[in-house]
Design a protein around this motif. Structure first.
Motif, PDB file in Angstrom:
ATOM      1  N   ASP A 134       2.010   6.090   7.051  1.00  0.00           N
ATOM      2  CA  ASP A 134       1.460   7.320   7.629  1.00  0.00           C
ATOM      3  C   ASP A 134       2.333   8.526   7.275  1.00  0.00           C
ATOM      4  OD1 ASP A 134      -0.690   6.009   8.727  1.00  0.00           O
ATOM      5  OD2 ASP A 134       0.252   5.723  10.687  1.00  0.00           O
ATOM      6  N   CYS A 135       3.646   8.349   7.303  1.00  0.00           N
ATOM      7  CA  CYS A 135       4.557   9.435   6.928  1.00  0.00           C
ATOM      8  C   CYS A 135       4.391   9.817   5.464  1.00  0.00           C
ATOM      9  CB  CYS A 135       6.002   9.032   7.192  1.00  0.00           C
ATOM     10  SG  CYS A 135       6.424   8.787   8.925  1.00  0.00           S
ATOM     11  N   SER A 187      12.751   8.753   3.557  1.00  0.00           N
ATOM     12  CA  SER A 187      12.911   9.837   2.588  1.00  0.00           C
ATOM     13  C   SER A 187      13.151   9.296   1.184  1.00  0.00           C
ATOM     14  CB  SER A 187      14.066  10.756   3.001  1.00  0.00           C
ATOM     15  OG  SER A 187      15.286  10.044   3.044  1.00  0.00           O
ATOM     16  N   ALA A 194       9.793   8.038  -0.163  1.00  0.00           N
ATOM     17  CA  ALA A 194       8.966   9.181  -0.551  1.00  0.00           C
ATOM     18  C   ALA A 194       9.427   9.765  -1.881  1.00  0.00           C
ATOM     19  CB  ALA A 194       9.005  10.248   0.540  1.00  0.00           C
ATOM     20  N   PRO A 245       2.761  13.550  -1.795  1.00  0.00           N
ATOM     21  CA  PRO A 245       1.407  14.033  -2.068  1.00  0.00           C
ATOM     22  C   PRO A 245       0.746  13.431  -3.301  1.00  0.00           C
ATOM     23  CG  PRO A 245       3.053  15.743  -2.505  1.00  0.00           C
ATOM     24  CD  PRO A 245       3.757  14.640  -1.805  1.00  0.00           C
ATOM     25  N   GLN A 263      -2.864   9.044  -3.530  1.00  0.00           N
ATOM     26  CA  GLN A 263      -4.258   9.346  -3.186  1.00  0.00           C
ATOM     27  C   GLN A 263      -4.947   8.203  -2.448  1.00  0.00           C
ATOM     28  OE1 GLN A 263      -6.263  10.450  -6.830  1.00  0.00           O
ATOM     29  NE2 GLN A 263      -4.553  11.744  -7.495  1.00  0.00           N
ATOM     30  N   GLN A 296       7.109   9.645  -5.275  1.00  0.00           N
ATOM     31  CA  GLN A 296       6.750  10.945  -5.813  1.00  0.00           C
ATOM     32  C   GLN A 296       7.321  11.118  -7.216  1.00  0.00           C
ATOM     33  OE1 GLN A 296       4.562  12.724  -4.301  1.00  0.00           O
ATOM     34  NE2 GLN A 296       4.542  14.389  -5.801  1.00  0.00           N
ATOM     35  N   ARG A 304       1.818   9.850   3.678  1.00  0.00           N
ATOM     36  CA  ARG A 304       0.615  10.640   3.403  1.00  0.00           C
ATOM     37  C   ARG A 304       0.948  12.130   3.309  1.00  0.00           C
ATOM     38  NH1 ARG A 304      -3.981   7.335   4.331  1.00  0.00           N
ATOM     39  NH2 ARG A 304      -3.425   5.386   5.403  1.00  0.00           N
ATOM     40  N   LYS A 305       2.027  12.526   3.977  1.00  0.00           N
ATOM     41  CA  LYS A 305       2.452  13.921   3.937  1.00  0.00           C
ATOM     42  C   LYS A 305       3.617  14.145   2.973  1.00  0.00           C
ATOM     43  CE  LYS A 305       1.082  14.818   8.738  1.00  0.00           C
ATOM     44  NZ  LYS A 305       1.564  15.237  10.089  1.00  0.00           N
ATOM     45  N   SER A 306       4.539  13.176   2.938  1.00  0.00           N
ATOM     46  CA  SER A 306       5.769  13.394   2.170  1.00  0.00           C
ATOM     47  C   SER A 306       5.656  12.995   0.705  1.00  0.00           C
ATOM     48  CB  SER A 306       6.931  12.627   2.817  1.00  0.00           C
ATOM     49  OG  SER A 306       6.635  11.248   2.910  1.00  0.00           O
TER      50      SER A 306
END
Length: 278
Positions: free
Chosen positions: A126-127, A101, A104, A133, A136, A108, A129-131
């Motif tokens: 892999d995590c 977390s 991420a 955004p 790219q 971000q 890729r969602k957390s």
């Protein structure tokens, strides 16, 4: 650090890619990064980082974009770091001790567009890729099958980007604080910041090109290790030896094997090393 009798060893107004290339031209066959019995010389490091820069540009990374670097101490860290700078992008080193977390949040918050990561962190990537955004592109250092892999960066034949820099204003690296009283905050370091830091270190310690070898076991995502242990030797014709973890016996053996002349540490490390057998 400075006296009137000393002159800055390199132009602190020049952007880091220019300084890195100047060192490679001056010391092409000097070892730059030593891993085990292999040595990556300055000319090869320069060429590899150029290809990384060209590959990143081909993937849509442009001047000012943030690129996360999630990697333990190794030669690839240095190649990626310098390649990101040559692309005109901003390096965002990731603390390897951060939770998923926290990683991420950091990427971000920095609005990182791309992540270069070591294969040991496939699961976390892999995590992300969602957390996260904003990311790219994902470049895995050890995945040869993926068209976005590290191998594809090193083997590309795309043209080298030629970004124009303002060393006083353009950010080179964003280092995140530990966040002890809240969320981590990004400290923005310009090309001039780091050029001046490395020049001061070189003057203070009087490093000798082609002779001094730095053993680097402090984490390269950290300010001390990245600036003093990696960038300074790469700008003054010296070598560094990256070690991924602090294991006292391995450190002692590496000092001997690599003929290291400079060790960067913290007090707890010296305390442990003092307990080693003669």
């Amino acid at each position: 650090f400075l006296t009137r009798s000393k002159v800055m060893p390199h132009d602190i107004e020049a952007p880091l890619p220019e300084l890195l290339r100047a060192a490679a031209r001056q010391y092409p066959q000097h070892p730059a990064v030593i891993t085990g019995e292999q040595a990556l010389v300055f000319a090869d490091l320069d060429a590899m980082s150029d290809r990384v820069a060209a590959g990143l540009a081909a993937k849509g990374v442009t001047k000012g974009d943030r690129v996360g670097l999630y990697c333990p101490n190794c030669a690839e860290f240095a190649v990626a770091y310098t390649g990101i700078l040559k692309a005109g992008a901003v390096v965002v080193p990731v603390n390897l001790l951060y939770s998923p977390s926290e990683v991420a949040f950091m990427l971000q918050d920095a609005e990182a567009k791309c992540l270069i990561y070591h294969g040991a962190f496939h699961g976390l990537a892999d995590c992300l890729r969602k957390s996260a955004p904003s990311l790219q592109r994902f470049v895995a250092i050890d995945d040869q099958a993926d068209p976005d892999s590290w191998v594809s960066l090193l083997n590309n034949s795309e043209p080298l980007p030629a970004p124009q820099f303002d060393s006083r204003e353009d950010v080179a690296v964003i280092l995140y604080t530990s966040g002890t009283t809240g969320q981590p905050k990004g400290a923005m370091l310009t090309h001039r910041n780091l050029a001046a830091n490395t020049a001061s270190v070189r003057l203070a310690l009087d490093w000798r090109a082609g002779e001094d070898v730095v053993l680097l076991v402090l984490p390269m995502f950290h300010a001390f290790a990245a600036t003093v242990g990696m960038l300074t030797p790469l700008l003054c014709g010296c070598a560094f030896v990256p070690l991924a973890r602090f294991e006292p016996d391995a450190v002692a053996k590496t000092i001997v094997a690599a003929k290291a002349t400079i060790f960067l540490g913290v007090p707890s490390m010296y305390s442990v090393l003092l307990r080693l057998k003669d």
